[in-house]
Design a protein around this motif. Structure first.
Motif, mmCIF file in Angstrom:
data_model
loop_
_atom_site.group_PDB
_atom_site.id
_atom_site.type_symbol
_atom_site.label_atom_id
_atom_site.label_comp_id
_atom_site.label_asym_id
_atom_site.label_seq_id
_atom_site.Cartn_x
_atom_site.Cartn_y
_atom_site.Cartn_z
ATOM 1 N N PRO A 52 25.784 14.928 42.769
ATOM 2 C CA PRO A 52 26.244 14.794 44.155
ATOM 3 C C PRO A 52 27.743 14.995 44.312
ATOM 4 N N ALA A 53 28.514 14.623 43.307
ATOM 5 C CA ALA A 53 29.973 14.708 43.425
ATOM 6 C C ALA A 53 30.465 16.149 43.477
ATOM 7 N N THR A 54 29.741 17.058 42.849
ATOM 8 C CA THR A 54 30.194 18.450 42.787
ATOM 9 C C THR A 54 29.280 19.429 43.513
ATOM 10 N N ASP A 55 28.005 19.074 43.662
ATOM 11 C CA ASP A 55 27.042 20.014 44.243
ATOM 12 C C ASP A 55 26.823 19.824 45.739
ATOM 13 N N PHE A 56 27.160 18.633 46.262
ATOM 14 C CA PHE A 56 26.894 18.320 47.663
ATOM 15 C C PHE A 56 28.176 17.938 48.387
ATOM 16 N N VAL A 57 28.105 18.003 49.696
ATOM 17 C CA VAL A 57 29.181 17.504 50.539
ATOM 18 C C VAL A 57 28.539 16.718 51.683
ATOM 19 N N ALA A 58 29.099 15.566 51.996
ATOM 20 C CA ALA A 58 28.582 14.765 53.102
ATOM 21 C C ALA A 58 28.797 15.505 54.413
ATOM 22 N N PHE B 57 23.445 15.719 54.076
ATOM 23 C CA PHE B 57 24.318 16.338 53.092
ATOM 24 C C PHE B 57 24.064 17.843 53.084
ATOM 25 N N ALA B 58 25.081 18.604 52.721
ATOM 26 C CA ALA B 58 24.993 20.057 52.682
ATOM 27 C C ALA B 58 25.410 20.543 51.298
ATOM 28 N N PRO B 59 25.077 21.790 50.960
ATOM 29 C CA PRO B 59 25.525 22.318 49.664
ATOM 30 C C PRO B 59 27.051 22.385 49.606
ATOM 31 N N ALA B 60 27.615 22.143 48.447
ATOM 32 C CA ALA B 60 29.058 22.290 48.271
ATOM 33 C C ALA B 60 29.454 23.713 48.638
ATOM 34 N N GLY B 61 30.582 23.823 49.295
ATOM 35 C CA GLY B 61 31.043 25.135 49.722
ATOM 36 C C GLY B 61 30.670 25.487 51.147
#
Length: 329
Positions: free
Chosen positions: A116-122, A261-265
């Motif tokens: 979650p810390a690197t792959d997702f974004v709140a 939550f959304a994908p990182a980026g």
């Protein structure tokens, strides 16, 4: 949750519940026909699915572009979380989930397939809730102390308690209850709350631990009985049910959350627009009333507030899991 009630609610939503709106993300879509996809890690008919469809219906009316509720059930939300990681960060995929998939799975699984810390974004949050212990209709006990005595006399101190996912906070709670009262309670994991509820209604399992949204309608109908809740205070949806702390079980005061939550980026513009739209939906009186009757404490959380709550909750649960002696699988 009551399957008859929630199936009627889902049917009432009809195609509008399956395709709701996503106008805030139009600027990022390649064509007007692209829909926003809301991943849900549990099967149709459960509490999380019903919540997603309530929000989807209002998003359609407010925003005007389809959104698909995509159920990727299994492994306590792990499959849906992996699908979120694999999704393109184009602003068209979000994951509606509670604490288990984001905060608990990485603590109990050696290789969850996502970080979650690197792959997702709140994106934004919209509610908190509490887990509860409920007794099946065929269980004669009317309270947790009576259930403890019933297990001792009828089961020789052994009993089965349903939980909606393995290695979940409900499972750890079952272990704590057993230790506290000297019982050999075995957590029986299901693939979500809906099949667990089916077995509770059929008296295939004497008790279950899940969220109040999972239990509330059948509790109101008298088909099951919520007898204890997590949190620092009693819940308005089940005011007669004492907290676990009142019954002598400390450590379950922190409450879980619901958020997106959304994908990182994912572009910040997309996150901001969708967060603003969700804030408007959550502020609608009919939405607040509906979610409250499902057992949620409704309250909008910004991207930063959801991220902070997720971190704090994860830290609190890490202590409980470590104390339990659980070894990540």
């Amino acid at each position: 949750m009551s399957r008859p009630l929630h199936r009627r609610a889902v049917l009432a939503l009809g195609s509008a519940a399956l395709v709701a709106g996503a106008w805030p993300l139009q600027a990022l879509a390649q064509s007007g026909g692209n829909a926003l996809r809301i991943l849900v890690g549990f099967p149709p008919g459960g509490g999380t699915d019903a919540i997603a469809r309530v929000l989807a219906e209002k998003l359609e009316g407010l925003l005007g572009q389809p959104v698909v509720v995509d159920n990727r059930a299994g492994a306590g939300g792990q499959i849906a979380a992996q699908a979120l990681k694999a999704a393109a960060p184009d602003g068209r995929t979000v994951f509606l989930t509670h604490d288990h998939s984001i905060s608990i799975l990485p603590l109990v699984t050696k290789k969850p397939g996502f970080d979650p810390a690197t792959d997702f974004v709140a994106v934004a949050g919209f509610a908190t809730f509490v887990n509860a212990l409920a007794l099946s209709g065929g269980t004669p006990a009317q309270s947790l102390p009576e259930y403890v005595q019933w297990v001792r006399t009828q089961g020789g101190g052994k009993g089965n308690v349903g939980v909606p996912a393995p290695a979940s906070m409900p499972e750890f709670l079952v272990g704590v209850v057993g230790q506290k009262f000297g019982l050999d309670l075995r957590a029986v994991p299901y693939r979500g709350s809906a099949p667990m509820m089916a077995d509770m209604l059929g008296n295939q399992v004497s008790a279950g631990v899940g969220s109040i949204p999972d239990f509330i309608e059948n509790h109101k109908a008298g088909k099951i009985r919520v007898v204890a809740v997590m949190g620092r205070s009693r819940q308005a949806a089940v005011p007669d049910a004492p907290t676990f702390a009142e019954l002598g079980l400390k450590g379950f005061e922190e409450v879980p959350y619901y958020g997106l939550f959304a994908p990182a980026g994912t572009p910040q513009a997309a996150i901001d627009r969708f967060g603003a739209a969700l804030a408007k939906v959550v502020a609608l009186p009919e939405v607040r009333e509906r979610l409250t009757t499902m057992g949620l404490a409704v309250g909008y959380m910004t991207q930063q507030q959801l991220a902070a709550r997720e971190r704090a909750y994860t830290q609190a649960m890490a202590k409980i899991i470590k104390a339990s002696g659980f070894t990540p699988q």
